[in-house]
Scaffold this motif. Structure first.
Motif, PDB file in Angstrom:
ATOM      1  N   LYS A 184     -31.504 -13.691 -32.538  1.00  0.00           N
ATOM      2  CA  LYS A 184     -31.482 -14.927 -31.747  1.00  0.00           C
ATOM      3  C   LYS A 184     -31.562 -14.609 -30.259  1.00  0.00           C
ATOM      4  CE  LYS A 184     -27.754 -17.476 -31.092  1.00  0.00           C
ATOM      5  NZ  LYS A 184     -26.629 -18.406 -31.314  1.00  0.00           N
ATOM      6  N   SER A 185     -30.755 -13.659 -29.810  1.00  0.00           N
ATOM      7  CA  SER A 185     -30.808 -13.250 -28.403  1.00  0.00           C
ATOM      8  C   SER A 185     -32.174 -12.679 -28.054  1.00  0.00           C
ATOM      9  CB  SER A 185     -29.733 -12.208 -28.113  1.00  0.00           C
ATOM     10  OG  SER A 185     -28.445 -12.713 -28.321  1.00  0.00           O
ATOM     11  N   THR A 194     -35.220 -14.421 -26.510  1.00  0.00           N
ATOM     12  CA  THR A 194     -35.254 -14.755 -25.086  1.00  0.00           C
ATOM     13  C   THR A 194     -35.717 -13.584 -24.230  1.00  0.00           C
ATOM     14  OG1 THR A 194     -32.949 -14.124 -24.646  1.00  0.00           O
ATOM     15  CG2 THR A 194     -33.343 -16.370 -25.432  1.00  0.00           C
ATOM     16  N   ASN A 234     -26.198 -15.633 -25.289  1.00  0.00           N
ATOM     17  CA  ASN A 234     -25.457 -16.466 -26.229  1.00  0.00           C
ATOM     18  C   ASN A 234     -24.532 -17.446 -25.504  1.00  0.00           C
ATOM     19  OD1 ASN A 234     -26.415 -15.623 -28.823  1.00  0.00           O
ATOM     20  ND2 ASN A 234     -25.426 -13.658 -28.471  1.00  0.00           N
ATOM     21  N   LYS A 235     -24.207 -17.145 -24.250  1.00  0.00           N
ATOM     22  CA  LYS A 235     -23.412 -18.068 -23.443  1.00  0.00           C
ATOM     23  C   LYS A 235     -24.216 -19.284 -23.005  1.00  0.00           C
ATOM     24  CE  LYS A 235     -20.430 -14.579 -21.201  1.00  0.00           C
ATOM     25  NZ  LYS A 235     -20.077 -13.964 -19.885  1.00  0.00           N
ATOM     26  N   ILE A 269     -27.522 -20.293 -24.548  1.00  0.00           N
ATOM     27  CA  ILE A 269     -28.371 -20.960 -25.540  1.00  0.00           C
ATOM     28  C   ILE A 269     -27.583 -22.152 -26.072  1.00  0.00           C
ATOM     29  CG2 ILE A 269     -29.429 -20.780 -27.821  1.00  0.00           C
ATOM     30  CD1 ILE A 269     -30.019 -17.848 -27.211  1.00  0.00           C
ATOM     31  N   TYR A 275     -36.822 -16.198 -34.986  1.00  0.00           N
ATOM     32  CA  TYR A 275     -36.466 -17.175 -33.948  1.00  0.00           C
ATOM     33  C   TYR A 275     -37.601 -17.273 -32.933  1.00  0.00           C
ATOM     34  CZ  TYR A 275     -31.609 -17.032 -35.580  1.00  0.00           C
ATOM     35  OH  TYR A 275     -30.470 -17.110 -36.341  1.00  0.00           O
ATOM     36  N   ASP A 277     -29.054  -8.918 -31.306  1.00  0.00           N
ATOM     37  CA  ASP A 277     -29.338  -9.781 -32.450  1.00  0.00           C
ATOM     38  C   ASP A 277     -30.652 -10.519 -32.243  1.00  0.00           C
ATOM     39  OD1 ASP A 277     -28.646 -12.831 -31.576  1.00  0.00           O
ATOM     40  OD2 ASP A 277     -27.327 -11.416 -30.535  1.00  0.00           O
ATOM     41  N   ASP A 335     -26.040 -12.097 -20.941  1.00  0.00           N
ATOM     42  CA  ASP A 335     -25.537 -12.591 -22.225  1.00  0.00           C
ATOM     43  C   ASP A 335     -26.110 -13.982 -22.456  1.00  0.00           C
ATOM     44  OD1 ASP A 335     -24.196 -13.449 -24.452  1.00  0.00           O
ATOM     45  OD2 ASP A 335     -22.183 -12.985 -23.705  1.00  0.00           O
TER      46      ASP A 335
END
Length: 333
Positions: A140-141, A144, A301-302, A304, A33, A138, A299
């Protein structure tokens, strides 16, 4: 291997490049990613990021992946490790590096800026800037970690106390990172500004901020001990100074145009004894960023909003896409 190459100002091209070979002190990363941020917009438009990008170059300074190979001198990483990469590489020799201010390095190089980055299937980086990820973070996270680390650096420039009332100006991705961080750092209250009621209401519920302010309808009260400006426009920079109480601190985090200026009441700066600081990149901040993700105190994922492909990147950067918010590029499975 597939790569998205910046070939000139406002010119991106998908090319088939040779897979790079890691030098003895380097790691070869199979990119998974890569995040898209304001620096990428600047580089696409021919403006400098942390350093100038000279085409042809592969962007992607926010990234995560899996170690595919290691150089002969690499000791602490192995094939298969999940990793994220701090893009910024310091010379260690200039006056700034030798006086504990490496972010101001006179010979800064950067993955995804001055050397090929994560918008390709494989890229290399020195072992010193490659960080192994905890099991519960993970990929994806992890892409960032770089923007989070920049926020960590900004927070380290401030003197944070539990009794303080904090304001974040701007509810873009970085503003939402700062809102979560301020809450985790334990200030008394955190307020957030934006321009759309529905978006602000959603962010208040997601992040648990104390108050949201729509600046198209309300004036920001002058009641804050800590103000973080996360937009980078003259109007919001002026608002940041005006929102302060005596003894307050203002972090000018948002990045404006190179020739941009804003005005402020210099007597107010004197009379309130304000501290106004800038924050440039992310020295020694990646461990903190990873820890915030590992603990769940930040967090992402909240916040993105989009997972896109390499083919989608240029439409995001040139503004023809209808996607809003933070985009992360999925490079490979």
């Amino acid at each position: 291997m597939k790569a998205l190459v910046l070939t000139g100002k406002k010119q991106l091209e998908i090319q088939n490049l040779d897979q790079p070979e890691p030098k003895p002190n380097e790691v070869l990363v199979n990119a998974k990613y890569a995040g898209i941020c304001g620096t990428d917009y600047a580089l696409y438009n021919g403006l400098p990021g942390s350093a100038p990008a000279v085409p042809p170059i592969v962007l992607g300074h926010e990234n995560s992946g899996v170690v595919a190979a290691v150089g002969s001198d690499v000791k602490d990483l192995k094939v298969g490790d999940k990793v994220t990469v701090d893009p910024n590489i310091y010379c260690g020799k200039c006056d700034y590096c030798r006086t504990s201010r490496p972010e101001l390095c006179e010979s800064l190089s950067a993955v995804g800026v001055t050397r090929n980055g994560g918008l390709e299937e494989y890229f290399t980086a020195p072992e010193t800037v490659v960080y192994k990820l905890p099991e519960n973070v993970d990929l994806k996270s992890a892409a960032t970690c770089e923007p989070i680390s920049c926020a960590v650096h900004g927070m380290e420039l401030l003197d944070i106390k539990p009794y303080q009332k904090a304001l974040v100006i701007g509810d873009g991705f970085m503003g939402l990172i700062f809102a979560q961080m301020l809450k985790s750092y334990g200030v008394k209250s955190v307020d957030l500004t934006g321009r759309h009621d529905d978006k602000l209401a959603e962010e208040k519920e997601k992040l648990g901020v104390d108050r949201v302010i729509n600046t198209t309808k309300e004036k920001i009260p002058a009641e804050y001990d800590v103000v973080i400006e996360a937009v980078g426009q003259p109007a919001t920079q002026e608002q940041a100074v005006e929102a302060t109480v005596k003894g307050a601190q203002v972090l000018m985090f948002g990045v404006g145009a190179p020739d941009q200026k804003f005005s402020m009441n210099t007597y107010e700066v004197f009379q309130k004894q304000l501290t106004i600081k800038g924050a440039f990149i992310n020295p020694n901040s990646f461990e903190g960023a990873i820890a915030l993700l590992q603990s769940g105190k930040v967090d992402v994922n909240k916040i993105i909003d989009n997972v896109i492909s390499l083919e989608d990147v240029e439409s995001v950067l040139n503004g023809t896409s209808n996607l809003k918010g933070k985009s992360v590029v999925k490079i490979s499975d």
